[in-house]
Scaffold this active site. Structure first.
Site, PDB file in Angstrom:
ATOM      1  CB  ALA A  88      -0.933  -0.115   1.158  1.00 11.06           C
ATOM      2  N   GLY A 127       0.595  -5.653   0.880  1.00  9.15           N
ATOM      3  CA  GLY A 127      -0.569  -6.042   0.125  1.00  9.15           C
ATOM      4  C   GLY A 127      -0.204  -6.874  -1.091  1.00  9.15           C
ATOM      5  CD  GLU A 180      -2.350  -8.998   2.965  1.00  9.90           C
ATOM      6  OE1 GLU A 180      -2.912  -9.355   3.645  1.00  9.90           O
ATOM      7  OE2 GLU A 180      -2.123  -8.008   2.731  1.00  9.90           O
ATOM      8  CD  GLU A 234       1.540  -6.360   6.096  1.00 13.23           C
ATOM      9  OE1 GLU A 234       0.743  -6.169   4.890  1.00 13.23           O
ATOM     10  OE2 GLU A 234       2.433  -7.091   6.213  1.00 13.23           O
TER      11      GLU A 234
END
Length: 260
Positions: A66, A111, A114, A134
């Site tokens: 992100a 992300g 992911e 994270e």
């Protein structure tokens, strides 16, 4: 017409290639999120697409997570609302009838990883690196990372990577089952396309059924999963693809499957 196209779809030989082009790091901004949703809707509505490839533009990054600078703005909406759209898109890829191949051309962090975890297969550039980092920001993965990573590499290895937030190089990723294949620098997309074109010519009903069986079977007791498998076998015996495959084998010719 989009003024700044950061997610692109190109369809060729039955393969839909989705490219995230938000350089330099292909960050998952709100703009990327919106356009990715539109592109995946195009994929869903295009019956010609028999296999999907996801990749990032440029030589350095697949998707580097992100846009951290945008986080303060996202706090106004709330984490659930922000994550839900991504989670729906990732779940679509995970459950799409077509095989989905991720061509990892560089960094896949947060992300970005992911997203890769929601694909069926992952082909990595030898210089690629991966991480759910994270924890270094006081966060946890919120787009399925804790769950899909543990299912892929096992709970102990997943906890190690999640607790430390350390990045994994391509060869280690291969050794722990995080990726399926490591290729020479700059070749991940070519390798993914070669495989996707081959799969696009294959028995689509059989591949789609296999994908659903593997995904759903992981959530069931073995006896229930085996019963589910038999029900799919019974359905397969009614398909044109099976008749075509058997006829092609008997007559020593290449099968032409129609995904029926």
């Amino acid at each position: 017409m989009m003024s700044n196209k950061v997610v692109e779809l190109v369809v060729t030989e039955g393969v839909g290639v989705v490219t995230i082009n938000n350089q330099p790091v292909n960050a998952l901004t709100l703009e990327v999120r919106g356009q990715l949703k539109e592109v995946l809707q195009e994929v869903k509505e295009n019956s010609e697409i028999r296999a999907i490839v996801i990749t990032g533009a440029g030589p350095k990054c697949f998707v580097a997570g992100a846009d951290i600078k945008d986080f303060p703005n996202q706090f106004e909406v709330g984490p659930r609302e922000n994550a839900t759209i991504y989670k729906e898109m990732f779940s679509y890829l995970e459950n799409a009838p077509q095989p989905v191949i991720c061509a990892l051309n560089g960094l896949a962090l947060g992300g970005g990883l992911e997203l890769a975890l929601s694909c069926d297969l992952r082909i990595a550039d030898e210089k690629a690196k991966f991480g759910l980092t994270e924890v270094n920001l006081g966060l946890i993965p919120g787009l399925g990372g804790t769950q899909r990573l543990a299912r892929l590499v096992g709970p102990a290895k997943a906890k190690e990577l999640l607790f430390t937030g350390r990045m994994v190089r391509a060869e280690e990723a291969l050794s722990i089952g995080l990726v399926n294949q490591v290729v020479a620098a700059g070749e991940s997309l070519n390798e993914a396309l070669t495989l996707a074109k081959k799969l696009a010519k294959g028995a689509g009903v059989a591949m789609s059924s296999t994908k659903q069986l593997v995904n759903r079977g992981l959530e069931l007791e073995l006896a229930d999963a085996l019963e589910m498998e038999m029900k799919y076998v019974e359905k397969i015996f009614t398909t044109d693809d099976l008749r075509e495959g058997l006829d092609a084998f008997i007559n020593k010719r290449e099968a032409v499957f129609k995904n029926q």
